[in-house]
Write an enzyme that holds these catalytic residues in place. Structure first.
Site, PDB file in Angstrom:
ATOM      1  N   ASN A   1      -6.453 -10.858   1.147  1.00 41.47           N
ATOM      2  CA  ASN A   1      -5.021 -10.742   1.429  1.00 41.47           C
ATOM      3  C   ASN A   1      -4.612  -9.266   1.375  1.00 41.47           C
ATOM      4  O   ASN A   1      -3.969  -8.821   0.439  1.00 41.47           O
ATOM      5  CB  ASN A   1      -4.240 -11.558   0.399  1.00 41.47           C
ATOM      6  CG  ASN A   1      -3.056 -12.290   0.994  1.00 41.47           C
ATOM      7  OD1 ASN A   1      -2.206 -12.760   0.272  1.00 41.47           O
ATOM      8  ND2 ASN A   1      -2.978 -12.388   2.309  1.00 41.47           N
TER       9      ASN A   1
ATOM     10  N   HIS B   1     -12.037 -18.717   6.570  1.00 39.42           N
ATOM     11  CA  HIS B   1     -11.388 -17.565   7.189  1.00 39.42           C
ATOM     12  C   HIS B   1     -12.393 -16.608   7.838  1.00 39.42           C
ATOM     13  O   HIS B   1     -11.991 -15.677   8.541  1.00 39.42           O
ATOM     14  CB  HIS B   1     -10.551 -16.819   6.149  1.00 39.42           C
ATOM     15  CG  HIS B   1      -9.273 -17.522   5.796  1.00 39.42           C
ATOM     16  ND1 HIS B   1      -9.221 -18.842   5.428  1.00 39.42           N
ATOM     17  CD2 HIS B   1      -7.984 -17.081   5.754  1.00 39.42           C
ATOM     18  CE1 HIS B   1      -7.985 -19.192   5.173  1.00 39.42           C
ATOM     19  NE2 HIS B   1      -7.199 -18.142   5.375  1.00 39.42           N
TER      20      HIS B   1
ATOM     21  N   PHE C   1       1.312  -7.803   2.348  1.00 38.14           N
ATOM     22  CA  PHE C   1       0.162  -7.873   3.255  1.00 38.14           C
ATOM     23  C   PHE C   1       0.555  -7.599   4.710  1.00 38.14           C
ATOM     24  O   PHE C   1      -0.299  -7.486   5.575  1.00 38.14           O
ATOM     25  CB  PHE C   1      -0.480  -9.262   3.186  1.00 38.14           C
ATOM     26  CG  PHE C   1       0.534 -10.375   3.287  1.00 38.14           C
ATOM     27  CD1 PHE C   1       1.225 -10.614   4.458  1.00 38.14           C
ATOM     28  CD2 PHE C   1       0.803 -11.174   2.184  1.00 38.14           C
ATOM     29  CE1 PHE C   1       2.168 -11.622   4.551  1.00 38.14           C
ATOM     30  CE2 PHE C   1       1.748 -12.188   2.269  1.00 38.14           C
ATOM     31  CZ  PHE C   1       2.429 -12.413   3.459  1.00 38.14           C
TER      32      PHE C   1
ATOM     33  N   TYR D   1       2.603  24.532  33.165  1.00 38.67           N
ATOM     34  CA  TYR D   1       2.938  23.957  31.862  1.00 38.67           C
ATOM     35  C   TYR D   1       1.701  23.626  31.019  1.00 38.67           C
ATOM     36  O   TYR D   1       1.715  23.754  29.795  1.00 38.67           O
ATOM     37  CB  TYR D   1       3.754  22.675  32.044  1.00 38.67           C
ATOM     38  CG  TYR D   1       5.159  22.878  32.550  1.00 38.67           C
ATOM     39  CD1 TYR D   1       5.669  24.137  32.828  1.00 38.67           C
ATOM     40  CD2 TYR D   1       5.986  21.774  32.770  1.00 38.67           C
ATOM     41  CE1 TYR D   1       6.952  24.305  33.299  1.00 38.67           C
ATOM     42  CE2 TYR D   1       7.279  21.932  33.243  1.00 38.67           C
ATOM     43  CZ  TYR D   1       7.760  23.199  33.509  1.00 38.67           C
ATOM     44  OH  TYR D   1       9.028  23.359  33.979  1.00 38.67           O
TER      45      TYR D   1
ATOM     46  N   TYR E   1       1.258 -20.054  -6.162  1.00 35.92           N
ATOM     47  CA  TYR E   1       0.658 -19.934  -4.834  1.00 35.92           C
ATOM     48  C   TYR E   1      -0.711 -19.265  -4.890  1.00 35.92           C
ATOM     49  O   TYR E   1      -0.903 -18.227  -5.515  1.00 35.92           O
ATOM     50  CB  TYR E   1       1.565 -19.122  -3.906  1.00 35.92           C
ATOM     51  CG  TYR E   1       0.909 -18.866  -2.555  1.00 35.92           C
ATOM     52  CD1 TYR E   1       0.782 -19.892  -1.622  1.00 35.92           C
ATOM     53  CD2 TYR E   1       0.362 -17.618  -2.240  1.00 35.92           C
ATOM     54  CE1 TYR E   1       0.156 -19.684  -0.413  1.00 35.92           C
ATOM     55  CE2 TYR E   1      -0.271 -17.396  -1.020  1.00 35.92           C
ATOM     56  CZ  TYR E   1      -0.374 -18.434  -0.115  1.00 35.92           C
ATOM     57  OH  TYR E   1      -1.005 -18.229   1.077  1.00 35.92           O
TER      58      TYR E   1
ATOM     59  N   ARG F   1       0.982  27.064  29.582  1.00 38.48           N
ATOM     60  CA  ARG F   1       2.086  27.704  28.878  1.00 38.48           C
ATOM     61  C   ARG F   1       2.614  26.863  27.717  1.00 38.48           C
ATOM     62  O   ARG F   1       3.085  27.393  26.703  1.00 38.48           O
ATOM     63  CB  ARG F   1       3.222  27.956  29.882  1.00 38.48           C
ATOM     64  CG  ARG F   1       4.280  28.899  29.388  1.00 38.48           C
ATOM     65  CD  ARG F   1       5.546  28.933  30.233  1.00 38.48           C
ATOM     66  NE  ARG F   1       5.412  28.545  31.625  1.00 38.48           N
ATOM     67  CZ  ARG F   1       6.452  28.206  32.380  1.00 38.48           C
ATOM     68  NH1 ARG F   1       7.681  28.196  31.871  1.00 38.48           N
ATOM     69  NH2 ARG F   1       6.284  27.865  33.640  1.00 38.48           N
TER      70      ARG F   1
ATOM     71  N   GLU G   1       3.928 -18.367   9.231  1.00 38.31           N
ATOM     72  CA  GLU G   1       3.704 -16.932   9.381  1.00 38.31           C
ATOM     73  C   GLU G   1       4.157 -16.559  10.800  1.00 38.31           C
ATOM     74  O   GLU G   1       3.359 -16.448  11.729  1.00 38.31           O
ATOM     75  CB  GLU G   1       2.228 -16.621   9.121  1.00 38.31           C
ATOM     76  CG  GLU G   1       1.858 -16.984   7.682  1.00 38.31           C
ATOM     77  CD  GLU G   1       0.374 -17.131   7.437  1.00 38.31           C
ATOM     78  OE1 GLU G   1      -0.425 -16.839   8.348  1.00 38.31           O
ATOM     79  OE2 GLU G   1      -0.001 -17.533   6.319  1.00 38.31           O
TER      80      GLU G   1
END
Length: 502
Positions: free
Chosen positions: A194, A82, A326, A277, A52, A280, A411
């Site tokens: 990646n 990409h 990844f 609060y 791959y 405190r 994916e």
């Protein structure tokens, strides 16, 4: 010089590289691992094996076999296709962190990349040739694909960089420094993109800012305590020891030391029996956020030294395994936690601002104005702080609970961690402005009391702050004051040093 080897990079090291002018280089042992691992990739290509990302397509196209003659072109095509990030770029400091973190991950020696590519990443980081990387476009799984593709473009002589304070074509510094474009070979494009370095870099830079801001929150709140004549019994160590959270104990200890010697704070029953609060419970609320920061720090330092690409090469190529390192889920959750923790620093600070300006809640002039009615004083500063707090509530919605399938449903679960890191950064910026407003109001309250009665430590904070913003003697454009003090909180370490030193 900080030596990177893929195993030991800390946030403190990263701080030195990003803020203190330290330079990075590769350890000798890490380069040996890189060279051995690279031979495995070359053997895979030479033998025509089906692996791959080396001799196949990507994502849903992983079943498409790539001819040996095309394996280099495959990697270049990957970067080009990409590089579709959108939106405003990450700050240059984050781009630098991406370069450093990607180099460190590759130096672990499981990615099959040549040493010269890693050295080019560090050259760009050290020479401040910082890629212009759009912030939007990553799903936070399969790596930060789009952002990291933009990070790689300038190594190829493409895209844009931040260089010497300007946004330039990548070729400008390359020509000036005699840098030749690299040529990607088998697996290298995939190894470069990646990974989780966009979300981790943004997260690490945000964490470093958040940690500084958390100390500043402790210091600024101590000024508010004096301005409102708060009761210090609430910070007695015994109260916090019996609950048992170390971070809560630490905040209470810092407050006690910051307020030691004050003539403005009170004891229970002297004026009031108990405070609200937001005064405190500062140790409990700040302490809880400090707990979250510790969690975030741990996860970031693991991820900064993680092998996050795919496939990974083991045992000199005997094992080449496809997995999912990844996937950004660990950092996505950490970033959502960071968002919540920082939002709470802002939320309680805004309530302290309200107590400083509201005449129904204190004995100071209404809205801290020298002439209430004719002049509005700090009235609208509280509005501005409230607006930021409300915005933080929407930004703190967890990004990690969302997922949209991609790559033809191959994916099918993603982390959205990069979105989470961007939200955490924006919340941290908002909180800095809220604390700047609190500091302005607290200093004004103290001006009406008597600055000479401050504790020695808080007096230093007050005097440093007064060097940035003068007292409110009449209405003016307070936006300028807020921004000046905000910048000071970000760039100057005066308050942080005082608080850490107590």
């Amino acid at each position: 010089m900080i030596l990177l080897d893929g195993y030991q990079l800390s946030l403190n090291d990263l701080r030195k590289l990003l803020y203190n002018g330290a330079r990075a280089s590769c350890s000798k042992e890490s380069l040996k691992r890189v060279d051995q691992n690279r031979k495995a990739v070359e053997t895979i290509v030479a033998n025509g094996e089906t692996v791959y990302g080396i001799t196949t397509g990507f994502g849903k196209l992983s079943d498409v076999h790539i001819q040996t003659s095309d394996v280099d072109q495959l990697q270049l095509n990957l970067i080009y296709s990409h590089a579709c990030g959108i939106g405003e770029p990450f700050p240059p400091l984050v781009s630098k962190a991406m370069l450093l973190l990607r180099a460190n991950a590759l130096l672990k020696g499981f990615s099959g990349i040549r040493r010269e590519v890693i050295e080019r990443l560090l050259l760009y980081a050290n020479e401040e040739i910082l890629p212009v990387v759009p912030q939007q476009g990553s799903l936070g799984a399969s790596g930060d694909l789009a952002p990291l593709a933009h990070l790689v473009l300038p190594l190829l002589g493409e895209g844009e960089v931040f260089y010497r304070g300007k946004r330039e074509n990548a070729t400008v510094p390359m020509k000036e420094k005699g840098i030749e474009p690299i040529k990607l070979t088998a697996k290298e494009g995939l190894a470069l993109i990646n990974g989780t370095q966009a979300m981790t870099a943004m997260g690490a830079v945000t964490y470093l800012e958040a940690e500084k801001l958390a100390y500043e929150a402790d210091g600024i709140s101590s000024l508010t305590l004096e301005a409102l004549r708060a009761i210090t019994d609430a910070f007695d160590e015994d109260i916090h020891l019996v609950r048992g959270y170390p971070e809560q104990v630490d905040v209470a200890r810092r407050l006690r030391k910051l307020l030691k010697g004050s003539q403005l704070t009170t004891r229970q029953g002297e004026i009031r029996v108990q405070d609200a609060y937001s005064l405190r419970c500062i140790p409990q609320v700040h302490g809880a956020s400090w707990q979250a920061l510790a969690y975030v720090k741990e996860k970031l330092e693991i991820e900064m030294n993680a092998a996050t690409d795919n496939p990974l090469i083991f045992d000199g190529g005997a094992k080449v395994l496809s997995g999912g390192n990844f996937h950004g889920q660990p950092i996505a959750l950490a970033m959502d936690f960071l968002s919540i923790a920082m939002a709470e620093f802002g939320s309680i600070a805004e309530r302290r601002i309200e107590r400083l300006v509201n005449p129904q809640l204190n004995d100071l002039p209404a809205f801290l104005s020298p002439k209430p009615g004719l002049q509005s004083g700090a009235m609208i500063m509280q509005y501005a702080a409230a607006s930021l707090v409300s915005e933080n509530k929407t930004l703190a919605h967890p990004a990690s609970v969302d997922s949209i399938p991609s790559s033809a449903n191959q994916e099918d679960h993603v982390s959205m961690g990069t979105i989470g890191s961007r939200h955490a950064a924006q919340i941290t910026t908002n909180v800095r402005r809220i604390l700047a407003i609190e500091a302005i109001c607290a200093m004004q309250g103290i001006t009406y009391r008597d600055p000479t009665k401050l504790a020695p430590k808080t007096k230093k904070i007050y005097e440093a702050g007064r060097g940035i913003v003068r007292e409110i003697d009449c209405d003016r454009i307070f936006s300028y004051d807020i921004e000046r003090l905000t910048d000071w909180l970000k760039e100057n370490g005066d308050i942080e040093k005082i608080v850490i030193g107590v």
